[in-house]
Design an enzyme around this catalytic site. Structure first.
Site, PDB file in Angstrom:
ATOM      1  N   CYS A   1       1.587  -6.438  15.030  1.00 51.31           N
ATOM      2  CA  CYS A   1       2.137  -6.879  13.746  1.00 51.31           C
ATOM      3  C   CYS A   1       3.157  -7.997  13.864  1.00 51.31           C
ATOM      4  O   CYS A   1       3.092  -8.987  13.128  1.00 51.31           O
ATOM      5  CB  CYS A   1       2.719  -5.699  12.977  1.00 51.31           C
ATOM      6  SG  CYS A   1       4.205  -4.967  13.718  1.00 51.31           S
TER       7      CYS A   1
ATOM      8  N   HIS B   1       7.732  -2.254  12.130  1.00 53.13           N
ATOM      9  CA  HIS B   1       6.652  -3.023  11.518  1.00 53.13           C
ATOM     10  C   HIS B   1       7.254  -4.254  10.850  1.00 53.13           C
ATOM     11  O   HIS B   1       8.446  -4.292  10.532  1.00 53.13           O
ATOM     12  CB  HIS B   1       5.900  -2.167  10.499  1.00 53.13           C
ATOM     13  CG  HIS B   1       4.669  -2.820   9.938  1.00 53.13           C
ATOM     14  ND1 HIS B   1       3.698  -3.400  10.724  1.00 53.13           N
ATOM     15  CD2 HIS B   1       4.265  -3.022   8.645  1.00 53.13           C
ATOM     16  CE1 HIS B   1       2.757  -3.909   9.965  1.00 53.13           C
ATOM     17  NE2 HIS B   1       3.078  -3.704   8.704  1.00 53.13           N
TER      18      HIS B   1
ATOM     19  N   ASP C   1       0.398  -8.955   4.535  1.00 52.84           N
ATOM     20  CA  ASP C   1       0.481  -8.282   5.835  1.00 52.84           C
ATOM     21  C   ASP C   1      -0.861  -8.425   6.536  1.00 52.84           C
ATOM     22  O   ASP C   1      -1.851  -7.817   6.129  1.00 52.84           O
ATOM     23  CB  ASP C   1       0.824  -6.805   5.621  1.00 52.84           C
ATOM     24  CG  ASP C   1       1.009  -6.038   6.917  1.00 52.84           C
ATOM     25  OD1 ASP C   1       0.862  -6.635   8.003  1.00 52.84           O
ATOM     26  OD2 ASP C   1       1.308  -4.826   6.837  1.00 52.84           O
TER      27      ASP C   1
END
Length: 319
Positions: free
Chosen positions: A96, A132, A147
């Site tokens: 991520c 994250h 995202d």
């Protein structure tokens, strides 16, 4: 919208960095989009451009943990120039903080207004700490969650920050955003955005992660990156994984996912899935990365996994 020609310098913080026009052109070619089409789209429909970029990006840039296993040093850089070389130059992806850092610089270079913030992933035991990263893009006064680094349960398009908003990720799976407190809060007046998913309309909702609506800076992500990429309890440290979105025949809409996880390769279309291969040795897994994800690991990278718990031992030799 404008296309920035300001170059990135290694010492600059990523939240201030942009890529050059030539780098952006290379990136757009990499995901199958032309710069002229992007300019035209930006002028007519910036949200449409943002949506198209995310769909194409997730179909080309994998969500993966390979550098934590197939590497001599097993460290992950968040430097925008390093990420450009890795993602565009080498055809790789990342987890991520890598892919969302890279994507933030791309979007800023294309003229989008955005900031990056942290998220907390929820597992069976509850919410973990900041581990994250997501991007928040503003278009015409409306903020959107963007995202490209949450894997199989992630959103495939920009999601407006609207309480109770429901949407399809990859049909029939759905996502939902809520602005509310979470069970980890001791002050009931606290509020965060909560991202949940369900696999179909009959399935229960499951909280995936929550995220803030204030800006994290590069120093925050450096701390988060160090912990997530090195702690033995990290999913990414424990697991060799690689995932990409599958698009329909017209290359317009996400319809499924290709997933390599530890010792299998699975193709998921809608709510049906099929195991394509069971992986029984490192050479077979390396070949699967090439076959299904177009990722070629060098000899040095392949040797990097030797001795790790994630290494696939050749089962035929122990039969």
């Amino acid at each position: 919208m404008h296309f920035s020609s300001q170059s990135t310098r290694n010492e600059r913080l990523f939240e201030m960095a942009t890529y050059t026009d030539e780098q952006i052109s290379r990136y757009l070619r990499h995901i199958g989009y032309t710069k002229d089409a992007a300019k035209k789209h930006a002028a007519e429909d910036p949200l449409g451009l943002l949506t198209r970029l995310q769909i194409l990006h997730m179909a080309r840039v994998p969500f993966e943990s390979l550098s934590l296993h197939y590497s001599k040093y097993r460290t992950l850089s968040l430097d925008p120039e390093d990420l450009f070389v890795k993602i565009v130059g080498k055809g790789r992806g990342g987890y991520c903080m890598e892919v969302n850092t890279f994507y933030a610089v791309v979007l800023r270079s294309l003229g989008f207004t955005l900031f990056s913030t942290g998220g907390r992933v929820r597992n069976e035991a509850g919410y973990k700490g900041w581990d994250h990263m997501v991007n928040i893009v503003t278009i015409n006064g409306q903020r959107y969650l963007v995202d490209v680094g949450f894997g199989t349960n992630g959103a495939t398009r920009p999601v407006p920050l609207q309480h109770g908003h429901e949407f399809f990720t990859i049909s029939p799976a759905q996502g939902r955003l809520e602005y509310r407190s979470i069970d980890a809060h001791t002050d009931p007046n606290q509020r965060v955005w909560v991202y949940s998913v369900r696999q179909n309309k009959e399935a229960p909702w499951r909280e995936m992660y929550s995220f803030a609506e204030f800006e994290f800076i590069s120093g925050d992500f450096e701390v988060m990156n160090m912990h997530t990429s090195s702690t033995p309890q990290s999913f990414f440290v424990q697991s060799v994984m690689c995932m990409q979105t599958i698009l329909d025949d017209e290359q317009q809409n996400p319809v499924g996912k290709m997933i390599l996880h530890r010792d299998y390769v699975k193709r998921q279309i809608g709510d049906s899935s099929e195991i394509l291969e069971k992986l029984e040795s490192e050479p077979q897994r390396v070949e699967a990365l090439k076959k299904y994800f177009d990722i070629t690991l060098s000899g040095e990278e392949q040797r990097g996994i030797r001795g790790l718990a994630s290494e696939l031992k050749d089962r035929s030799k122990h039969a």
